[in-house]
Design a protein around this motif. Structure first.
Motif, short mmCIF file in Angstrom:
data_model
loop_
_atom_site.label_atom_id
_atom_site.label_comp_id
_atom_site.label_asym_id
_atom_site.label_seq_id
_atom_site.Cartn_x
_atom_site.Cartn_y
_atom_site.Cartn_z
N ILE A 154 -69.20 -16.10 18.01
CA ILE A 154 -68.34 -15.97 19.19
C ILE A 154 -67.18 -16.96 19.08
CG2 ILE A 154 -68.23 -16.21 21.71
CD1 ILE A 154 -69.93 -13.81 20.73
N LEU A 155 -67.48 -18.19 18.74
CA LEU A 155 -66.43 -19.20 18.60
C LEU A 155 -65.48 -18.85 17.46
CD1 LEU A 155 -68.52 -22.45 19.16
CD2 LEU A 155 -66.99 -21.33 20.79
N ASN A 156 -66.01 -18.29 16.38
CA ASN A 156 -65.15 -17.86 15.27
C ASN A 156 -64.19 -16.75 15.69
OD1 ASN A 156 -66.19 -19.69 13.45
ND2 ASN A 156 -67.63 -18.25 12.54
N ALA A 157 -64.65 -15.83 16.52
CA ALA A 157 -63.78 -14.75 17.01
C ALA A 157 -62.64 -15.35 17.83
CB ALA A 157 -64.58 -13.76 17.86
N PHE A 158 -62.96 -16.31 18.66
CA PHE A 158 -61.94 -16.96 19.49
C PHE A 158 -60.97 -17.74 18.61
CE2 PHE A 158 -60.52 -20.07 22.76
CZ PHE A 158 -60.02 -19.15 23.67
N ASP A 159 -61.48 -18.45 17.62
CA ASP A 159 -60.61 -19.19 16.68
C ASP A 159 -59.69 -18.23 15.93
OD1 ASP A 159 -61.68 -21.65 17.37
OD2 ASP A 159 -63.06 -21.72 15.66
N GLU A 160 -60.22 -17.10 15.51
CA GLU A 160 -59.42 -16.11 14.79
C GLU A 160 -58.28 -15.58 15.67
OE1 GLU A 160 -58.01 -14.04 11.68
OE2 GLU A 160 -59.67 -15.47 11.60
N TRP A 161 -58.59 -15.31 16.93
CA TRP A 161 -57.55 -14.85 17.85
C TRP A 161 -56.47 -15.93 18.02
CZ3 TRP A 161 -55.07 -10.94 19.36
CH2 TRP A 161 -54.25 -10.98 20.48
N ASN A 162 -56.90 -17.16 18.19
CA ASN A 162 -55.93 -18.26 18.34
C ASN A 162 -55.04 -18.38 17.10
OD1 ASN A 162 -56.25 -19.30 20.95
ND2 ASN A 162 -58.07 -20.42 20.33
N LYS A 163 -55.63 -18.21 15.93
CA LYS A 163 -54.84 -18.26 14.69
C LYS A 163 -53.81 -17.13 14.65
CE LYS A 163 -58.37 -20.37 11.80
NZ LYS A 163 -59.40 -20.08 10.81
N MET A 164 -54.24 -15.96 15.07
CA MET A 164 -53.34 -14.81 15.04
C MET A 164 -52.15 -15.00 15.97
SD MET A 164 -56.07 -11.66 14.95
CE MET A 164 -54.83 -10.40 15.17
N ILE A 165 -52.39 -15.49 17.18
CA ILE A 165 -51.29 -15.58 18.14
C ILE A 165 -50.38 -16.77 17.87
CG2 ILE A 165 -52.46 -14.30 19.95
CD1 ILE A 165 -53.05 -16.93 21.36
N SER A 166 -50.85 -17.73 17.10
CA SER A 166 -50.01 -18.91 16.83
C SER A 166 -49.55 -18.97 15.37
CB SER A 166 -50.77 -20.18 17.19
OG SER A 166 -51.95 -20.30 16.43
N GLU A 167 -49.78 -17.93 14.63
CA GLU A 167 -49.50 -17.91 13.19
C GLU A 167 -48.06 -18.31 12.85
OE1 GLU A 167 -49.83 -14.77 9.45
OE2 GLU A 167 -50.44 -14.15 11.46
N ASN A 168 -47.09 -17.87 13.61
CA ASN A 168 -45.69 -18.14 13.30
C ASN A 168 -45.12 -19.30 14.12
OD1 ASN A 168 -45.46 -16.06 11.38
ND2 ASN A 168 -45.26 -14.57 13.02
N LEU A 169 -45.98 -20.08 14.73
CA LEU A 169 -45.53 -21.22 15.54
C LEU A 169 -45.78 -22.53 14.79
CD1 LEU A 169 -47.06 -20.26 19.01
CD2 LEU A 169 -44.74 -19.81 18.19
N THR A 170 -44.87 -23.47 14.98
CA THR A 170 -45.13 -24.82 14.48
C THR A 170 -46.16 -25.46 15.41
OG1 THR A 170 -43.44 -25.87 15.85
CG2 THR A 170 -42.73 -25.03 13.68
N GLU A 171 -46.72 -26.57 15.01
CA GLU A 171 -47.66 -27.28 15.88
C GLU A 171 -47.00 -27.67 17.19
OE1 GLU A 171 -50.00 -30.47 14.21
OE2 GLU A 171 -50.17 -29.39 12.31
N GLU A 172 -45.75 -28.10 17.09
CA GLU A 172 -45.01 -28.49 18.30
C GLU A 172 -44.79 -27.29 19.22
OE1 GLU A 172 -40.51 -29.72 19.03
OE2 GLU A 172 -41.60 -31.28 17.93
N GLU A 173 -44.44 -26.15 18.66
CA GLU A 173 -44.23 -24.94 19.46
C GLU A 173 -45.54 -24.49 20.11
OE1 GLU A 173 -40.57 -22.68 17.16
OE2 GLU A 173 -42.61 -22.53 16.33
#
Length: 145
Positions: free
Chosen positions: A109-128
């Motif tokens: 379950i946590l991995n699914a959530f992490d994967e979603w977070n990676k997908m939505i922030s893929e093109n963002l810098t850490e600051e963004e």
């Protein structure tokens, strides 16, 4: 409110709506194999952070009405994913605890959530990403319905 500002507000809502729909599709696909849906998922996520909350605490943290929380907890209980225990100091209150079954799927379950977070922030810098998180939190605090 000016027409220009009104159009900008509509676009913001449009993108939030799109993200919400896409997140539900993704999460449902990822967790359905564990007999969980996106509505139940957020309750489990909150209990993974801190087990043993009462229903009122869950409703408040998730910004969901108490009736919805009661129905979701009942479904999770029927699926043997949570159990309700009367609070020892307040018999009117139930504490919600994860079961062994929900603990067994926690990593998935946590991995699914992490994967979603990676997908939505893929093109963002850490600051963004941090700015986005802060802005969404700020906007969320404005809405009390």
């Amino acid at each position: 409110m000016s027409k220009e500002k009104s159009n900008n507000n509509r676009y913001i809502a449009k993108y939030i709506s799109q993200l919400y729909r896409k997140s539900r599709i993704f999460i449902n696909r990822e967790v359905s194999k564990y007999d969980i849906n996106s509505g139940q998922f957020m309750y489990l996520m909150d209990l993974y952070i801190q087990d043993g909350k009462n229903q009122e605490e869950l409703s408040e943290r998730l910004k969901v009405d108490k009736g919805t929380t009661a129905r979701v907890i009942k479904k999770l209980e029927e699926k043997d994913l949570v159990t309700r225990v009367k609070d020892s100091s307040d018999k009117r209150c139930n504490r919600i605890y994860l079961t062994e079954k929900s603990r067994e799927v926690e990593v998935n379950i946590l991995n699914a959530f992490d994967e979603w977070n990676k997908m939505i922030s893929e093109n963002l810098t850490e600051e963004e990403e941090e700015t986005l998180r802060n802005l969404l939190e700020k906007v969320g605090k404005n809405i009390n319905i």
